[in-house]
Design a protein around this motif. Sequence first.
Motif, mmCIF file in Angstrom:
data_model
loop_
_atom_site.group_PDB
_atom_site.id
_atom_site.type_symbol
_atom_site.label_atom_id
_atom_site.label_comp_id
_atom_site.label_asym_id
_atom_site.label_seq_id
_atom_site.Cartn_x
_atom_site.Cartn_y
_atom_site.Cartn_z
ATOM 1 N N SER A 1 -8.561 19.485 10.702
ATOM 2 C CA SER A 1 -9.822 18.783 10.874
ATOM 3 C C SER A 1 -10.014 17.810 9.713
ATOM 4 C CB SER A 1 -10.968 19.788 10.887
ATOM 5 O OG SER A 1 -11.077 20.385 9.612
ATOM 6 N N ASP A 2 -10.984 16.930 9.854
ATOM 7 C CA ASP A 2 -11.215 15.951 8.782
ATOM 8 C C ASP A 2 -11.484 16.645 7.458
ATOM 9 O OD1 ASP A 2 -10.804 13.713 10.238
ATOM 10 O OD2 ASP A 2 -12.881 13.553 10.925
ATOM 11 N N LEU B 1 -16.481 5.252 1.803
ATOM 12 C CA LEU B 1 -15.773 6.535 1.713
ATOM 13 C C LEU B 1 -16.397 7.614 2.588
ATOM 14 C CD1 LEU B 1 -14.748 6.737 -2.023
ATOM 15 C CD2 LEU B 1 -13.257 6.593 -0.057
ATOM 16 N N ASP B 2 -17.620 7.397 3.051
ATOM 17 C CA ASP B 2 -18.233 8.399 3.917
ATOM 18 C C ASP B 2 -17.630 8.381 5.318
ATOM 19 O OD1 ASP B 2 -19.867 9.433 2.036
ATOM 20 O OD2 ASP B 2 -21.499 8.012 2.416
ATOM 21 N N ASP B 3 -16.997 7.269 5.649
ATOM 22 C CA ASP B 3 -16.413 7.131 6.979
ATOM 23 C C ASP B 3 -15.120 7.962 7.072
ATOM 24 O OD1 ASP B 3 -15.348 6.347 9.335
ATOM 25 O OD2 ASP B 3 -15.681 4.200 9.028
ATOM 26 N N PRO B 4 -15.041 8.899 8.032
ATOM 27 C CA PRO B 4 -13.837 9.744 8.147
ATOM 28 C C PRO B 4 -12.552 8.938 8.296
ATOM 29 C CG PRO B 4 -15.535 10.455 9.693
ATOM 30 C CD PRO B 4 -16.052 9.227 9.031
ATOM 31 N N ASN C 1 -11.802 6.156 6.887
ATOM 32 C CA ASN C 1 -11.370 5.714 5.568
ATOM 33 C C ASN C 1 -10.887 6.888 4.719
ATOM 34 O OD1 ASN C 1 -11.966 3.118 6.246
ATOM 35 N ND2 ASN C 1 -14.053 3.217 5.413
ATOM 36 N N GLN C 2 -11.501 8.068 4.924
ATOM 37 C CA GLN C 2 -11.024 9.260 4.230
ATOM 38 C C GLN C 2 -9.572 9.536 4.619
ATOM 39 O OE1 GLN C 2 -11.614 11.363 1.919
ATOM 40 N NE2 GLN C 2 -13.576 10.526 1.300
ATOM 41 N N ARG C 3 -9.293 9.340 5.893
ATOM 42 C CA ARG C 3 -7.946 9.525 6.416
ATOM 43 C C ARG C 3 -6.980 8.554 5.735
ATOM 44 N NH1 ARG C 3 -6.464 11.928 11.939
ATOM 45 N NH2 ARG C 3 -7.952 13.560 11.496
ATOM 46 N N MET C 4 -7.450 7.326 5.577
ATOM 47 C CA MET C 4 -6.619 6.314 4.911
ATOM 48 C C MET C 4 -6.308 6.749 3.478
ATOM 49 S SD MET C 4 -7.705 2.434 4.037
ATOM 50 C CE MET C 4 -8.898 2.967 2.829
ATOM 51 N N VAL C 5 -7.338 7.270 2.792
ATOM 52 C CA VAL C 5 -7.114 7.755 1.423
ATOM 53 C C VAL C 5 -6.073 8.867 1.430
ATOM 54 C CG1 VAL C 5 -8.178 8.960 -0.517
ATOM 55 C CG2 VAL C 5 -9.374 7.073 0.573
ATOM 56 N N TYR C 6 -6.181 9.752 2.422
ATOM 57 C CA TYR C 6 -5.198 10.839 2.526
ATOM 58 C C TYR C 6 -3.783 10.273 2.663
ATOM 59 C CZ TYR C 6 -2.188 14.229 4.733
ATOM 60 O OH TYR C 6 -1.107 15.012 5.038
ATOM 61 N N PHE C 7 -3.644 9.256 3.529
ATOM 62 C CA PHE C 7 -2.300 8.700 3.735
ATOM 63 C C PHE C 7 -1.773 8.062 2.455
ATOM 64 C CE2 PHE C 7 -3.409 8.573 8.400
ATOM 65 C CZ PHE C 7 -2.507 9.572 8.723
ATOM 66 N N ALA D 1 -6.486 9.194 -10.544
ATOM 67 C CA ALA D 1 -7.045 7.997 -9.925
ATOM 68 C C ALA D 1 -7.227 8.186 -8.426
ATOM 69 C CB ALA D 1 -6.133 6.807 -10.202
ATOM 70 N N LEU D 2 -6.281 8.882 -7.791
ATOM 71 C CA LEU D 2 -6.379 9.078 -6.338
ATOM 72 C C LEU D 2 -7.320 10.221 -5.980
ATOM 73 C CD1 LEU D 2 -2.649 8.505 -5.468
ATOM 74 C CD2 LEU D 2 -4.572 7.020 -4.921
ATOM 75 N N PHE D 3 -7.489 11.123 -6.932
ATOM 76 C CA PHE D 3 -8.400 12.247 -6.733
ATOM 77 C C PHE D 3 -9.831 11.745 -6.558
ATOM 78 C CE2 PHE D 3 -11.137 15.634 -8.409
ATOM 79 C CZ PHE D 3 -10.637 16.748 -7.776
ATOM 80 N N VAL D 4 -10.177 10.669 -7.279
ATOM 81 C CA VAL D 4 -11.560 10.177 -7.273
ATOM 82 C C VAL D 4 -12.010 9.725 -5.882
ATOM 83 C CG1 VAL D 4 -13.045 8.346 -8.149
ATOM 84 C CG2 VAL D 4 -11.668 9.696 -9.712
ATOM 85 N N PRO D 5 -11.265 8.849 -5.184
ATOM 86 C CA PRO D 5 -11.717 8.498 -3.833
ATOM 87 C C PRO D 5 -11.637 9.677 -2.863
ATOM 88 C CG PRO D 5 -9.607 7.471 -4.304
ATOM 89 C CD PRO D 5 -10.124 8.022 -5.598
ATOM 90 N N ALA D 6 -10.721 10.615 -3.107
ATOM 91 C CA ALA D 6 -10.597 11.737 -2.182
ATOM 92 C C ALA D 6 -11.778 12.694 -2.309
ATOM 93 C CB ALA D 6 -9.288 12.487 -2.429
ATOM 94 N N VAL D 7 -12.275 12.863 -3.533
ATOM 95 C CA VAL D 7 -13.306 13.869 -3.751
ATOM 96 C C VAL D 7 -14.654 13.234 -4.096
ATOM 97 C CG1 VAL D 7 -13.880 15.899 -5.140
ATOM 98 C CG2 VAL D 7 -11.537 15.508 -4.464
ATOM 99 N N GLY D 8 -14.611 12.020 -4.637
ATOM 100 C CA GLY D 8 -15.855 11.316 -4.904
ATOM 101 C C GLY D 8 -16.500 11.639 -6.228
ATOM 102 N N ILE D 9 -15.768 12.331 -7.112
ATOM 103 C CA ILE D 9 -16.366 12.722 -8.382
ATOM 104 C C ILE D 9 -15.260 12.916 -9.408
ATOM 105 C CG2 ILE D 9 -16.291 15.142 -7.700
ATOM 106 C CD1 ILE D 9 -18.727 15.646 -9.384
ATOM 107 N N ILE D 10 -15.573 12.651 -10.666
ATOM 108 C CA ILE D 10 -14.704 13.096 -11.762
ATOM 109 C C ILE D 10 -15.628 13.566 -12.874
ATOM 110 C CG2 ILE D 10 -14.485 10.788 -12.824
ATOM 111 C CD1 ILE D 10 -11.532 13.112 -12.682
#
Lengths: 395, 295
Positions: free
Chosen positions: A54-55, A207-210, A212-218, A280-289
Amino acid sequence: MTAVTPAPPSVADDPAPTSVVPPARPDGRFRLRTAAGFAFGAALLFAVAPLVLSDFRLSLLAKYLCVAMVAVGIGIAWGRGGMLTLGQGVFFGLGGYAMAMHLKLADAGPGGMPDFMQLYGQLDELPVWWRPFASPWFALPATVLLPMAVAFGLGSLVFRRRVRGAYFAILSQALAAAMVILLIGQQGTTGGTNGLTDIKGFFGYDLDDPVNQRMVYFIIAGTLLALLALTRQLIRSRYGELLVAVRDGEERVRFLGYDPASVKLVAYVVAAGMAGLAGALFVPAVGIISPALIGIVPSIEFVIGVAVGGRATLLGPVLGAVAVAWARTALSERFPGTWTYLQGLLFVVVVAFLPGGLASLWALARRRDGAVESRRRGWSPLGRRRAERTEVPAA
Amino acid sequence: MTVLFGQLFTGISIGAVLLLIALGLALTFGQMNVINMAHGEFIMAGAYTTYVLQQSITGAGWSLVVALPVAFVVAGTMGVLLEILLIRRLYARPLDTLLVTWGVSLMLQQLARDVFGSPNVQTRAPELLTGNVALPGGLTIANNRLFILALALAAVAALTLALRLTPLGRRIRAVVQNRDLAAVSGIPTARVDRTTFFIGSGLAGLAGVALTLLGPIGPTMGTNLIIDAFLVVVVGGIGQLKGSVIVAFALGVLQATGEYLTTLSVAKVIVFVAIVAFLQWRPQGLFTLRTRSLA
């Protein structure tokens, strides 16, 4: 994948005099299997996971893969080079903060300021050291180069004076402690304990759009595969052999005319760069540091995954890191106390009784097969070397 | 002038706490090359021992007096258990002792959380230790900090005398200097190791008692202190107590001065940079045993 080409990696930063050392290992036999392995991994990450998960699960996996990137770096520095670094959180944090600062500024728009600054700092204008991060051309390279520079600074001082073993581990840990205290102390410009939160956009994408989240995952999955390919080339190169030699007998390598300090420095800096990229990639994936993600405890937790998976192997750290991170999510929500005991126990049992990690079980089984086979065929030096590769140094 | 002395004393009292913690580490690290991350949890054990005793003994003064030996034995016993169960198997792998004992420390922290609850608890300080000593020139020194300084110095003195004068001390020094030679000379090195671990861990218990005078007691109280204490041992040099003594006070004063001139967080960074700079000058620490090894 790049791993298929057997060309030696760029040795521009290889400190070893590139003289008469023969090519590390005739790995022609492995080429097909490696290519198949990469294809399998890519299929799993790019096709199976997005279809099955799932997303929400997919974004969790993205987070784990970031941790796995740090683990790959620790595998190089610790598993291959014998440098136990307990401060990878620092580099993860530098990469993460560099990215988060840029995204914060991008969210705020031109001339705007991140929301927390007015809140805590009552600042009227952006601090000087924030300004360059407004430009992606500065911020993106900085996520990797900044950690590498810090690692280079500390590493060149420390390795050159032959500070090593436990001394190095403790120093790297102290660096993590100092960094966290500094971040929390400078609340007005760093967000303090909260860190940089509420990151909404990623280079123009919401980033709230699933989707785009998928894109970040890729992006994350692709980066991890690329790092693995790079690491495979690195550890199979002449430099990789040298690194293991330094781990197993630093003095001998010195007597042979190499400079162990530079060899270790390269591994440490590469590991730092990987941790920075992961941050750096963790930040868009999770939205926080935040400091809680990069302090002493998370820094050691990066090491747990590597130890559990198998520090001296290529895939061990990745699988170990993902498995431990997954177990943490699965168990810590329902039984927070039990997970802590389990985590401690896992660490004790693996390090004390299975120092090669779970990967060594595989190698042990293979060696048993190999022993039978070599008795049949006669002794094979290549087979023996392959078995030795997964062993862990005493120190 | 008053300010200067005040800062100096603050530094010395930070140093005294560091010293109490680092003494035990220096002993075990020096002798067995063991990096015991659970040392911080032995401190916690000492602190909780004080807390428990205060619940059962009325009179804060007496409970503190009783707590000192009891905490020593409690923490020491935990240390011996750890040595027997795990560390004994790992002498050849110093870096791995660090990881294993960190796993142990995780479990001990959770145990403390389960037994005493997550929120911090507090002990009452004896009346005698709550006031200040007024010195000429308008200077005041807190009694509890003075007590900790005295405790640290007493621990150093006792340990030094024990190492110099007693048969056990001779054995310990022999093992530190040359383990193999000591073993062939008939010294039971395994037993000496265990005793050393008992003493070293016991000292952590004492540090825990001292820390109850300064602040609250909680499951994670050890984690933050342990790194500073390790830095003291690293900078001081292995195998010698005087290095730890000098460096503990030096770092304490540096920290206090840095805090006074800048902020707490910047002071931490200053201390770290100073340590790395110092290791450029003496990579093996302030004092080292002379050996013929290549490192």
